[in-house]
Design an enzyme around this catalytic site. Structure first.
Site, PDB file in Angstrom:
ATOM      1  N   GLU A   1     -20.556  57.592  32.307  1.00  0.00           N
ATOM      2  CA  GLU A   1     -20.803  58.723  33.218  1.00  0.00           C
ATOM      3  C   GLU A   1     -21.197  59.970  32.435  1.00  0.00           C
ATOM      4  OE1 GLU A   1     -18.030  59.273  36.422  1.00  0.00           O
ATOM      5  OE2 GLU A   1     -18.919  61.188  36.995  1.00  0.00           O
TER       6      GLU A   1
ATOM      7  N   GLU B   1     -10.552  53.865  34.451  1.00  0.00           N
ATOM      8  CA  GLU B   1     -11.070  54.908  33.564  1.00  0.00           C
ATOM      9  C   GLU B   1     -10.276  54.890  32.259  1.00  0.00           C
ATOM     10  OE1 GLU B   1     -11.287  58.835  35.260  1.00  0.00           O
ATOM     11  OE2 GLU B   1     -12.315  58.100  37.049  1.00  0.00           O
TER      12      GLU B   1
ATOM     13  N   SER C   1     -13.696  58.467  44.015  1.00  0.00           N
ATOM     14  CA  SER C   1     -14.428  59.651  44.478  1.00  0.00           C
ATOM     15  C   SER C   1     -14.216  59.852  45.973  1.00  0.00           C
ATOM     16  CB  SER C   1     -15.926  59.514  44.178  1.00  0.00           C
ATOM     17  OG  SER C   1     -16.418  58.275  44.649  1.00  0.00           O
TER      18      SER C   1
ATOM     19  N   ASP D   1     -11.692  50.983  42.474  1.00  0.00           N
ATOM     20  CA  ASP D   1     -11.193  51.899  41.440  1.00  0.00           C
ATOM     21  C   ASP D   1      -9.671  51.960  41.453  1.00  0.00           C
ATOM     22  OD1 ASP D   1     -12.549  53.380  39.573  1.00  0.00           O
ATOM     23  OD2 ASP D   1     -13.187  54.939  40.982  1.00  0.00           O
TER      24      ASP D   1
HETATM   25  O1  KIV Z   1     -15.191  57.123  41.800  1.00  0.00           O
HETATM   26  C1  KIV Z   1     -16.403  56.860  41.719  1.00  0.00           C
HETATM   27  O2  KIV Z   1     -17.157  56.907  42.695  1.00  0.00           O
HETATM   28  C2  KIV Z   1     -16.916  56.464  40.411  1.00  0.00           C
HETATM   29  C3  KIV Z   1     -18.389  56.366  40.239  1.00  0.00           C
HETATM   30  C4  KIV Z   1     -19.015  57.687  40.374  1.00  0.00           C
HETATM   31  C5  KIV Z   1     -18.770  55.686  38.991  1.00  0.00           C
HETATM   32  O3  KIV Z   1     -16.177  56.262  39.520  1.00  0.00           O
END
Ligand code: KIV
Length: 272
Positions: free
Chosen positions: A186, A119, A49, A87
């Site tokens: 989510e 994901e 994000s 991530d």
């Molecule tokens: O990228 C992110 O911040 C996320 C969270 C919102 C779970 O995947």
């Protein structure tokens, strides 16, 4: 920034929280913010994000592996007790388990984080198992997956139809069976989040997925009021954006009035 010896939480500590205490997670992208959040949370998530929140991108799709590594390293360096999860950006894990291993190994080696987040549901199970067997802990992420924004046709809450609900349940089970230590749900309707949480033995971490999950995560900038608009599922615990604006206005006024810098901020020649 680091002081004393504090044991960093591990993925085992996170798994053990299930049915004991809610898992507290927040995103962090920079050292100073990670340092402030560290002692309050179980997990610092360096979410992709950051592409939207920090870099002003329209989606998370353009985020690169190098960006995640740079921010991941900053968050690990500035924290000492939270479990840091980074991530994996779009395109870094989907092609094959082997290419995913190479990307994830870079993230673990170059940031010092404890785990990665990927994901995807059943279609990523083979990759998650491949990584887990090779010492790369994985947090899953199912239901609304922002990297799938084009395929999903937008950012809508998930689980409206029976078919959708069955798919999300199947994805969560597949991710757990593959060896993920936790899974982000989510934007999931409450009764489905409850069913998934009861079905899985790993913690479910909800964002827009109700208090029935084993833990909660929010984007920190939303939570502290740094982003202009926040989704319905976010609670703003502070209005830091307004404080920054006030400070900037005050500073500008004083500079224009020649009130800043004042005597206390000026270097004077020593008297001798
Ligand atoms: O990228 C992110 O911040 C996320 C969270 C919102 C779970 O995947």
């Amino acid at each position: 920034m680091k002081s004393g010896i504090v044991r960093r939480k591990t993925i085992v500590d996170i798994v053990n929280l299930k049915k004991v205490s809610p898992v507290v997670a927040l995103t962090a992208y920079t050292g100073p913010v990670a340092c402030m959040l560290d002692k309050h949370v179980d997990i610092l998530l360096v979410g992709d994000s950051l592409g939207m929140v920090v870099y002003g991108m329209e989606s998370t799709l353009p985020v690169t592996l190098d960006m995640m590594i740079a921010h991941g390293r900053a968050v690990v360096n500035a924290s000492q007790s939270a479990c840091v999860v980074v991530d994996m950006p779009f395109g870094s894990t989907q092609a094959s388990p082997e290419s995913a291993f190479n990307a994830c190994a870079r993230v673990l080696k170059e940031t010092g984080c404890q785990a990665v987040k990927i994901e995807g549901g059943a279609e990523m199970a083979e990759t998650i198992a491949f990584l887990q067997q090779r010492a790369i802990p994985v947090m899953g992420h199912v239901a609304l997956m922002p990297q799938h924004v084009h395929a999903l046709g937008g950012y809508h809450y998930q689980g409206r139809t029976k078919k959708e609900r069955q798919k999300i349940m199947k994805d969560a089970i597949a991710v757990e069976k593959a060896g993920a230590f936790a899974v982000v749900l989510e934007c999931v309707e409450e009764s489905l989040a409850r069913e998934i949480t009861a079905e899985l033995s790993i913690p479910t971490i909800g964002i827009g997925a109700s208090p029935t999950c084993d833990g909660q995560v929010l984007v920190v900038d939303d939570m502290i009021g740094l982003t202009p608009a926040t989704p319905r599922f976010v609670k703003r615990y502070a209005e830091v954006g307004a404080v920054i604006e006030q400070a900037a206005a005050h500073y500008a006024k004083e500079v224009r009035a020649r009130k800043f810098p004042g005597a206390a901020h000026v270097f004077n020649k020593p008297k001798n």
